[in-house]
Design an enzyme around this catalytic site. Structure first.
Site, PDB file in Angstrom:
ATOM      1  CG  ASP B  28    -108.778  87.290 -30.970  1.00 27.68           C
ATOM      2  OD1 ASP B  28    -108.111  86.681 -31.818  1.00 27.68           O
ATOM      3  OD2 ASP B  28    -108.982  88.529 -31.007  1.00 27.68           O
ATOM      4  CE  LYS B  85    -105.192  89.855 -32.746  1.00 27.11           C
ATOM      5  NZ  LYS B  85    -105.367  89.727 -34.191  1.00 27.11           N
ATOM      6  N   GLY B 157    -113.037  94.522 -32.766  1.00 30.97           N
ATOM      7  CA  GLY B 157    -113.555  94.979 -31.476  1.00 30.97           C
ATOM      8  C   GLY B 157    -114.839  95.773 -31.559  1.00 30.97           C
ATOM      9  N   GLY B 218    -114.994  91.982 -36.633  1.00 31.79           N
ATOM     10  CA  GLY B 218    -116.391  92.369 -36.470  1.00 31.79           C
ATOM     11  C   GLY B 218    -117.374  91.221 -36.507  1.00 31.79           C
ATOM     12  N   GLY B 239    -112.716  87.433 -32.844  1.00 25.80           N
ATOM     13  CA  GLY B 239    -111.964  88.077 -31.765  1.00 25.80           C
ATOM     14  C   GLY B 239    -112.812  88.195 -30.530  1.00 25.80           C
TER      15      GLY B 239
END
Lengths: 196, 298
Positions: B28, B85, B157, B218, B239
């Site tokens: 990300d 996204k 997140g 995660g 991410g």
């Protein structure tokens, strides 16, 4: 002949190459006495007659070749190399991206992503010189092309954007993905070139 | 070669593109500078978005597609594929990203859903899609809609790998279970999990999903990434885990190496040394129902 084919398994379309080579060996009648193995470390290359450099991300694979101490062993590999897409980028002498540590095995200049982005990726029936059985259904995915090939390089196919298939001694390099279509004519030709 | 003889946007091209990402790490990024760091570290692709998931959690409100200006800057900054996204069901955000030249679209539960009934009809697009899933039924419904890649959802997140593990185990376990069934039982099972029977049978025959399956949601350390690979992931999405750690460059390189050597603990030990702090984590059990992202879309 007992044939051992290695597939560079650092990143990318590895299992498809293993399946395609197993099928090609089978069709050539040496399936049961042969082996297709993954190559991740220098020792894995021992006894291999051929090595496939699969499609994937060329910047990533180039970095991992260096990290895994595979640059010299592949550069000095005595067998044939079957390079597709990212593999074609790696096997060249010149590439339009300084971050790629090219293997300098085929005297040619390669442009990465020569057709554009993923939306410009395409399938097409292309003609290949010296291949029987009609056009080859080729799958181009963010594909590179050869913009200049040295005198010793044999060109098998060319589109408007550049050269998309070449042979050089025991090596073969392709812009597209023969491992995705089920047509093993190019794999078989490559294997015959190395003496299978 | 004549243009009309070329075929674009086929299923084979979409799934083929996804397949090229195998064994890779997709990171990300929210701007061009982060994209360059990711590429330099060996990412196979970057995912462009407005905010990383942990910031989306903090900010609250509606999370949408990134600013096209930002997406274009990221596309121009790197040579690796750029993904983007969009909100679940928001087919116009997807049209916009396709126009910008994004290489793959993530119809993502991390953004606020735009449609609580329907996902995007992904077969209408030339670019491939990746979608999240928590179990086999959800994965096969997305594939039936045209997804060329699945990523297990995890809980984005949080820096907590527990949900990523749960979802990967669900899917791999269900596929293993299919092997003991006959066709009738598979058809019955397909009805139970609300998935097309032919896709259930295809999974049983192949012993895997018909498309590439990455892990997401995660992953915060090299060990997390390697564990997901050992559990059967074809690759990983990271991410917040990279750019919310104290040393993103080091963390990014370490995760790339850990994925490449996922079966070699001595390599994972070496690359995990002295990385600084991983992103701060969240206990899943402290999340309120409305803070849980994985239940969006089903």
């Amino acid at each position: 002949m007992d044939v051992k084919v290695g597939v560079l398994a650092l990143q990318g379309n590895v299992s498809e190459h293993i399946d395609a080579f197993a099928l090609a060996l089978d069709r050539l009648g040496c399936g049961c006495s042969s082996a297709v193995v993954t190559v991740r470390h220098p020792a894995d290359l021992e006894g291999c007659h051929a090595l496939a450099l699969p499609g994937g991300e060329s910047t990533t694979i180039s970095r991992l070749i260096d990290k895994n101490h595979l640059y010299k062993p592949i550069h000095n590999f005595s067998g044939g190399i079957f390079a597709t897409c990212a593999g074609m980028v790696l096997i060249a002498t010149h590439v339009d991206d300084a971050r790629i540590n090219t293997l300098n095995l085929i005297d040619m200049t390669v442009d990465r992503n020569a057709f554009g982005r993923q939306r410009e990726s395409f399938e097409a029936d292309i003609s290949l010189s010296n291949i029987d059985g009609g056009p080859f259904h080729a799958i181009f995915i963010r594909a590179p092309v050869v913009t200049h090939a040295g005198a010793s390089v044999k060109v098998l196919s060319r589109l408007d954007q550049g050269i998309v298939a070449v042979e050089h001694g025991k090596h073969m390099a392709l812009s597209f993905h023969p491992e995705l279509g089920g047509d093993t004519r190019l794999h078989e030709r490559f294997l015959k070139n190395i003496g299978v | 070669m004549k243009l009309e003889e070329l075929r674009f946007g086929t299923e084979l091209l979409k799934r083929g593109f996804a397949s090229m990402q195998k064994g890779g790490v997709i990171m990300d990024v929210v701007n061009a500078e982060q994209a360059r760091i990711a590429e330099e570290a060996g990412a196979v692709a970057v995912m462009s978005l407005e905010r990383v998931p942990s910031d989306i959690r903090k900010m609250g409100g509606v999370a949408r597609m990134a600013d096209p200006q930002k997406v274009t800057e990221i596309i121009e900054a790197v040579s690796i594929p750029v993904m983007g996204k969009v909100r679940i069901g928001h087919f116009v955000e997807a049209q916009v990203l396709e126009t910008l030249g994004v290489d793959m679209i993530d119809e993502s539960e991390v953004l606020t859903p735009a449609d609580e009934q329907y996902h995007i009809d992904k077969k209408l697009f030339k670019v491939p899609f990746v979608c999240g899933a928590r179990d086999l039924g959800e994965a096969l419904r997305r594939i039936n809609e045209g997804a060329a890649m699945i990523r297990t959802k995890g809980e984005a997140g949080t820096g907590n790998v527990v949900e990523a593990v749960r979802h990967m185990r669900n899917i791999m376990g269900e596929i293993r279970m299919l092997k003991g069934m006959d066709k009738q039982e598979m058809t019955d099972y397909a009805r139970d999990i609300e998935a097309p029977a032919e896709l259930v049978i295809e999974c049983a025959e192949r012993g895997r999903l018909p498309v590439v399956n990455f892990s997401a949601g995660g992953i915060a350390t090299p060990s997390d990434a390697a564990m997901m690979m050992q559990l059967g992931a074809d690759g990983v999405f990271v991410g917040s885990g990279i750019f919310k750690s104290t040393n993103p460059e080091l963390m990014a390189k370490a995760i790339v190496e850990a994925v490449n050597h996922f079966n070699e603990p001595e390599v994972i030990a070496r690359v995990s040394r002295g990385l600084g702090d991983a992103m701060p984590g969240l206990d899943i059990h402290t999340l309120r129902d409305d803070e849980v992202l994985q239940t969006r879309g089903r």
